[in-house]
Design an enzyme around this catalytic site. Sequence first.
Site, PDB file in Angstrom:
ATOM      1  N   SER A 106      14.778 -70.376 128.760  1.00 27.17           N
ATOM      2  CA  SER A 106      13.588 -71.218 128.932  1.00 27.17           C
ATOM      3  C   SER A 106      13.476 -71.703 130.377  1.00 27.17           C
ATOM      4  CB  SER A 106      13.649 -72.415 127.981  1.00 27.17           C
ATOM      5  OG  SER A 106      14.646 -73.331 128.393  1.00 27.17           O
ATOM      6  N   TYR A 131      21.261 -60.775 122.283  1.00 21.99           N
ATOM      7  CA  TYR A 131      21.864 -61.976 122.866  1.00 21.99           C
ATOM      8  C   TYR A 131      21.681 -63.189 121.948  1.00 21.99           C
ATOM      9  CZ  TYR A 131      23.122 -60.330 127.592  1.00 21.99           C
ATOM     10  OH  TYR A 131      23.720 -59.717 128.657  1.00 21.99           O
ATOM     11  N   SER A 132      20.435 -63.666 121.810  1.00 21.46           N
ATOM     12  CA  SER A 132      20.171 -64.921 121.107  1.00 21.46           C
ATOM     13  C   SER A 132      20.531 -64.848 119.627  1.00 21.46           C
ATOM     14  CB  SER A 132      18.691 -65.308 121.243  1.00 21.46           C
ATOM     15  OG  SER A 132      18.363 -65.585 122.583  1.00 21.46           O
ATOM     16  N   GLU A 148      13.115 -74.627 131.418  1.00 20.32           N
ATOM     17  CA  GLU A 148      13.962 -75.799 131.632  1.00 20.32           C
ATOM     18  C   GLU A 148      15.383 -75.375 131.987  1.00 20.32           C
ATOM     19  OE1 GLU A 148      10.422 -76.920 129.428  1.00 20.32           O
ATOM     20  OE2 GLU A 148      11.922 -75.358 129.093  1.00 20.32           O
ATOM     21  N   GLN A 181      18.062 -55.896 123.349  1.00 21.12           N
ATOM     22  CA  GLN A 181      19.096 -56.781 123.892  1.00 21.12           C
ATOM     23  C   GLN A 181      19.513 -57.799 122.832  1.00 21.12           C
ATOM     24  OE1 GLN A 181      17.697 -58.916 127.296  1.00 21.12           O
ATOM     25  NE2 GLN A 181      19.584 -60.035 127.636  1.00 21.12           N
ATOM     26  N   GLU A 220      17.403 -59.293 134.235  1.00 21.50           N
ATOM     27  CA  GLU A 220      16.315 -59.696 133.350  1.00 21.50           C
ATOM     28  C   GLU A 220      15.356 -60.629 134.069  1.00 21.50           C
ATOM     29  OE1 GLU A 220      16.041 -61.138 128.792  1.00 21.50           O
ATOM     30  OE2 GLU A 220      17.139 -62.506 130.111  1.00 21.50           O
TER      31      GLU A 220
END
Length: 293
Positions: free
Chosen positions: A274, A33-34, A276, A31, A150
Site C-alpha cells: 500500500s 506473496y499475500s 502508506e 506471484q 515490482e
Amino acid sequence: MTGPLLIQYGTQAQKDFFLPRILSGEHVWCQGYSEPNAGSDLASLRTSARRDGDDFIVNGQKIWTTLAHCANWILLLVRTSTDEAKRQKGITVLLVDMTTAGCTVRPIPNLRNEADFCEVFFDNVRVPAANVVGEIDQGWALAKAVLGHERIFLGAPSRPEYAIKRLERLAQDRGAFDDPGFVARYAKLRLDLYDLSAAFERFARVLRAGGVLGADVSVLKIFCSELYQRITEEMLTVAGEEARLWDDLHTGAGDVDAMNLYLDSRAPTIFGGSNEIQKGVLAKGVLGLPSSF
C-alpha cells in the site's frame, strides 16, 4: 519479475529451464506473496513448506494473487522454519507448477464482476527441492529484490498514459477544452505525467546499467498510482451523470470506459504494498527516520 529474480539468484539449471519458457510464453507466472493475515505485513506469512526427501510439502493459502487463474506457475513465498526469533528469517522462495495435485485457484470477482485477483490454496502440494531459489530459510532478501522490480513495474507510466488519452478523447467530444478551469487541471495532469515518465526513465537506466534499485523506487509507485486516480477522477468530472457503473461512454473517436478506469485506479494504491507502506519505506530507507517495521 520471476525472470530478473532467476537471473540474479537462480541456479544455472533453473535459468536454462525457466527463462526460455518465460520468453516464449509457455510459462505464465503469478506471484504468491499475500495471505489473509499477511498482506502489507508480509513477514507474518504462514504458508508452510516441510521437507520430505527430495521434495517440499506445501500447505496454506495465498490471496489477491493477480491473474492466478491465467497462470501455470507461481513464484511462492513459504515458511520453512519457525525457530528464528526474527520473522523475516525462515522464509524460502519456491517455484511451483500450478498444475500439481493439491493446488486450487478460486477467482475473486471485482465491482464489474470480472476476475483479476484470486485465492490460491495448497493442500499437500509436492514441490521438488530443486525448485528452491537461493538458500533455504534465506528468502527474505530475494522477496525484497522482487518487490524492487515490482515497484518499478507498478510505477511505469502506462496506466496514467492510457487514462489521459481517454480523458482527452472524452474532453474533446464533450467540449471540456472550452472551459479554462478544465484546461488548467488538464495541464497539471499532463505535466505530472511528463515528470513521472522522466522519473521512471531514471530508474530504468539504473537497471539497464546492471545496477540495483534502492528504497527510493517507492516514489514511482506512489506518484504513479495517485496520478492515475486524479486522471480518472477528472474523467468522471467531465462525464458528469453519464458516468455509470456498467456503460462505456460513446465519443466520435471511440468508446471511453470512464467508470471502469475509475474503479481500476482504486486498487494500485493498495496492491504491491500500500502507499502508506511505501511512504514508510521512503521514511526509513531514504530519509533515515525511525520506523515501526
